[in-house]
Write an enzyme that holds these catalytic residues in place. Structure first.
Site, PDB file in Angstrom:
ATOM      1  N   GLU A   1       2.048  -2.603  -0.719  1.00  0.00           N
ATOM      2  CA  GLU A   1       1.511  -1.275  -1.056  1.00  0.00           C
ATOM      3  C   GLU A   1       1.233  -1.141  -2.555  1.00  0.00           C
ATOM      4  O   GLU A   1       1.404  -0.079  -3.141  1.00  0.00           O
ATOM      5  CB  GLU A   1       2.453  -0.153  -0.589  1.00  0.00           C
ATOM      6  CG  GLU A   1       2.873  -0.235   0.856  1.00  0.00           C
ATOM      7  CD  GLU A   1       1.711  -0.399   1.816  1.00  0.00           C
ATOM      8  OE1 GLU A   1       0.562  -0.073   1.454  1.00  0.00           O
ATOM      9  OE2 GLU A   1       1.936  -0.866   2.937  1.00  0.00           O
ATOM     10  N   GLY A   2       0.785  -2.216  -3.156  1.00  0.00           N
ATOM     11  CA  GLY A   2       0.497  -2.229  -4.586  1.00  0.00           C
ATOM     12  C   GLY A   2       1.680  -2.795  -5.339  1.00  0.00           C
ATOM     13  O   GLY A   2       2.700  -2.122  -5.509  1.00  0.00           O
TER      14      GLY A   2
END
Length: 598
Positions: free
Chosen positions: A441-442
Site C-alpha cells: 500500500e505504498g
C-alpha cells in the site's frame, strides 16, 4: 501457543475519557452506538479474536494456501469456518452503509475492533480488509446499479473484493501499467493483462470475488492521466443477482512469501475478462485512491496490532523465564533465579514497546474519529478540518506505525533469546508477518515523500498549521498544571523541533529537491514522535482528571498510564532532536558518492 488478550479497557479509556466519544452523538451512526453498546461490541469482538481467530494463526502460517490445477485456491484449515463466523456476526458490515445491508456504525468502532482481530490473525483478516476497501470505492464512485448489484453481498461477506494495481514492471509508478481495456460496444470492456501481489485474489471462502482493476482504455493518454478503474467479477453476475458463468480471470500462481502465509497473494491473469467501468474514464486513480487511503490506514493498524500481540507475548515470557539475579539483589530468593523482567534492559525494551502501543492506539482512534467527522458531519468547517488532518496524517499512520510495529516485533522476539528464533514459540511469525506492512500500500519511503512533497504544502499548508496550532494550544492551556508539566514541556520541545524542521524544509527544499528526499523519512518519524507525544499528553490529562474526580476502581490503571506516559516523555520524546539534526544536514553527503562507488 502464543497468547493474546484484547486491550478492551484501554480502548474504552481512549474513546470515553480521552477523545470524548459521547460528544459525537449528533453524527449519524453514533446515536446507535452508545457507550454501553460500544463496550458490548468491543467485548464480543475480543471474544471472537481470542477464541476463534487466534488458535488459527499458527495453523495458517504452517499450512499456507494451496493453488490447484484448475487455478482454484484453498485457504488453511479452519479459515473458512472462522470467516463464516466473522460474517455471521456482522463484523464486515459494521461501519458499512445501512442502505446496502451494513450497520452504519462509526468507523471509529470498526477501527477499535479491527485492532483485536488483526492482532489475533493478521493473515485471515486480509480477506475482509480488502473487501472493505473495495466497498468504500464502490460506495463513492459506483453507479446506483453497481452499488445495488455488488454491495449487499460484499457487505454480508458472501462476496469478497480485491484491488489490482501492481504489475511485474510497475509498482509505485502506475503510469507504466500495460493492462488494456477494449470496449465491447455494450458498455462493458475486455480486460487483458497480468497483475501481481494481489491479496485475496482467489480463495474458497466466498461465492464470488469482485476485483477492482486498473487498466488503460484503448487510445487513452499515456501515464497516470489515462488510467481507468474496472469492476471485474470472478463469476459473472446474472439478472437475479447470483453468480453465473466463470469470467476469464484466474490465479496464475501463488507468491511464496516471507509471512502472512494464510493470505492468498496471487498473480492474476486477465484474458479478455469482462469488466465494467467504475467512475469516469481516465479517472481510475481518483477512484482507486479511495481504496488506497482506507487501506493505508488499515495497514497502519496492522503495524500497531502486530506490535501489541508481540508485546503481550514478550511480557508473558519475561515474567516466566528465570535467568540470573536482579542487579540490586535477589527479588525471588525462594527460587534459583529471578524472572528476566527484573532486569532494567528488559524493562527498557518492554516499556518502549508499550509506550508506543498505547499512544499508537490513541492515534489510530483519533484518526478514525476524523474520518467519521469528514464523512458524517453537516458542518462544513468541521468537515474541512477533519479532511485536512486526515490527509496530513495518513502517511504518518501508515509509515510510522508499520516501521515501529516491525521494530517492536523484533524487540519482543529478542526477549525470548534463542526460543524467539524457534517457530513453535510464535515470535518468528510476528516478525515475518509484520514486515510486509512496511512495504505494501505504498512503501514507507513513498509515504515519507508523500508527507513532505505533497501533504505539507497542500492548501497553502493549512493542515500542518492547524495541527501545530492544536498541539501548541494544548501546551499553553495546560502549562500551569503541575501534574502535566512533564508532558507539556516535553511536547512543546518536540513541537519546536518539528516546526524548525518544517521551516528548514521550506527554506531548503524548493531550490534543491534532493534535500526534501533526504529529509523525508526522518521528518515522517519526527512528525510521528510529536503526534504520539500529543496522544500521551491527552491521555495524561484525562488520567489526571479522572483520578481527581474519583478513579472508579481504576486507580492502578490510571497510575500505570501516567507512568508509561512519563517513560515516553523521558526516554522517547528526546529523539525529536536527533531527527531534526539529521534533517538539517541536507542531501549533499548522501548524493555525492558516485553510483559506481556503491
Amino acid at each position: 501457543m502464543p497468547v493474546f488478550k484484547a486491550p478492551v479497557d484501554d480502548t474504552l479509556f481512549i474513546l470515553n475519557d480521552v477523545l470524548g466519544y459521547e460528544r459525537y452523538m449528533n453524527l449519524p451512526g453514533f446515536s446507535d452506538a452508545s457507550p454501553d453498546i460500544v463496550e458490548a461490541v468491543l467485548r464480543e469482538g475480543a471474544r471472537l479474536s481470542e477464541e476463534v481467530l487466534l488458535p488459527l494463526n499458527q495453523v495458517g502460517d504452517r499450512e499456507g494456501c494451496v493453488r490447484h490445477d484448475d487455478a482454484s485456491v484453498t485457504t488453511p484449515t479452519g479459515f473458512k469456518d472462522a470467516y463464516r463466523q466473522y460474517c455471521e456476526g456482522g463484523w464486515l458490515g459494521l461501519a458499512a452503509p445501512a442502505e446496502f445491508g451494513g450497520q452504519g456504525l462509526p468507523y471509529t468502532l470498526h477501527t477499535a475492533v479491527s485492532e483485536y482481530l488483526i492482532s489475533a490473525n493478521m493473515a485471515l483478516m486480509m480477506y475482509p480488509g480488502l473487501t472493505q476497501g473495495a466497498i468504500a470505492a464502490i460506495v463513492e464512485h459506483g453507479t446506483e446499479e453497481q452499488k445495488a448489484r455488488y454491495l449487499p453481498k460484499m457487505i454480508e461477506g458472501t462476496w469478497t473484493g480485491t484491488m489490482n494495481l501492481t504489475e511485474p514492471h510497475c509498482g509505485t509508478d502506475l503510469g507504466l501499467l500495460r493492462t488494456k481495456a477494449l470496449p465491447n460496444g455494450d458498455g462493458s470492456y475486455k480486460i487483458s493483462g497480468q497483475k501481481i501481489f494481489i491479496s485475496a485474489g482467489d480463495h474458497d471462502m466466498s461465492d464470488n470475488i469482485i476485483h477492482l482493476v486498473l487498466a488503460r482504455i484503448e487510445g487513452a493518454p499515456e501515464g497516470v492521466k489515462g488510467i481507468s478503474l474496472f469492476i471485474v467479477p470472478k463469476f459473472m453476475v446474472g439478472d437475479d443477482g447470483e453468480p453465473g458463468a466463470k469470467n476469464a480471470v484466474s490465479c496464475g500462481s501463488l507468491e511464496e512469501k516471507m509471512g502472512i502465509h494464510g493470505s492468498a497473494t496471487c498473480v492474476m491473469n486477465y484474458d479478455e475478462a469482462t469488466g465494467y467501468l467504475i467512475g469516469a474514464e481516465n479517472a481510475g486513480l481518483k477512484a482507486m485512491f479511495v481504496m488506497m487511503n482506507e487501506a493505508r490506514l488499515g495497514v497502519g493498524l496492522q503495524g500497531h496490532a502486530m506490535g501489541e500481540v508481540a508485546y503481550q507475548n514478550a511480557v508473558a515470557y519475561a515474567r516466566d523465564r528465570l535467568q540470573g539475579r536482579a542487579l540490586s539483589g535477589p527479588k525471588h530468593p525462594d527460587k534459583k533465579a529471578d524472572p528476566i523482567i527484573v532486569h532494567p534492559d528488559v524493562r527498557r525494551t518492554l516499556m518502549t514497546i508499550r509506550a508506543f502501543n498505547e499512544a499508537g492506539r490513541a492515534f489510530m482512534l483519533w484518526t478514525a474519529l476524523k474520518s467519521d467527522v469528514k464523512h458524517k458531519s453537516e458542518v462544513e468547517a468541521d468537515v474541512q478540518q477533519a479532511d485536512d488532518l486526515l490527509s496530513l496524517v495518513t502517511p504518518v499512520v501508515k509509515g510510522v506505525l508499520t516501521d515501529k510495529g516491525f521494530d517492536h516485533a523484533v524487540m519482543a522476539q529478542q526477549m525470548f533469546g534463542g526460543h524467539g528464533y524457534i517457530e513453535e514459540w510464535g515470535m518468528s511469525q510476528y516478525v515475518r508477518d509484520a514486515r510486509i506492512a512496511m512495504i505494501y500500500e505504498g512503501a514507507n519511503g513513498i509515504q515519507a515523500l508523500d508527507l513532505v512533497g505533497r501533504k505539507l504544502g497542500q492548501n497553502g499548508g493549512r493542515a500542518v498549521m492547524a495541527f501545530f496550532k492544536e498541539v501548541g494550544d494544548f501546551c499553553e492551556e495546560n502549562r500551569d498544571n503541575p501534574e502535566l508539566t512533564l508532558y507539556t514541556k516535553g511536547l512543546k520541545k518536540g513541537l519546536n523541533d518539528l516546526q524548525a524542521a518544517t521551516m528548514w524544509l521550506m527554506q531548503n527544499a524548493m531550490a534543491k529537491p534532493d534535500n526534501a528526499g533526504a529529509a523525508s523519512t526522518d521528518y515522517m518519524h519526527l512528525f510521528g514522535l510529536v503526534t504520539l507525544g500529543y496522544m500521551w499528553a491527552l491521555m495524561a490529562k484525562a488520567a489526571v482528571e479522572k483520578r481527581a474526580a474519583g478513579a472508579e476502581g481504576q486507580e492502578e490503571f490510571l497510575a500505570n498510564k501516567l507512568l508509561v506516559g512519563k517513560f515516553y516523555m523521558e526516554r522517547v520524546m528526546p529523539e525529536t532532536g536527533l531527527r531534526k539534526a539529521r534533517i538539517e544536514t541536507g542531501s549533499d553527503t548522501m548524493m555525492e558518492l558516485a553510483e559506481a562507488a556503491f
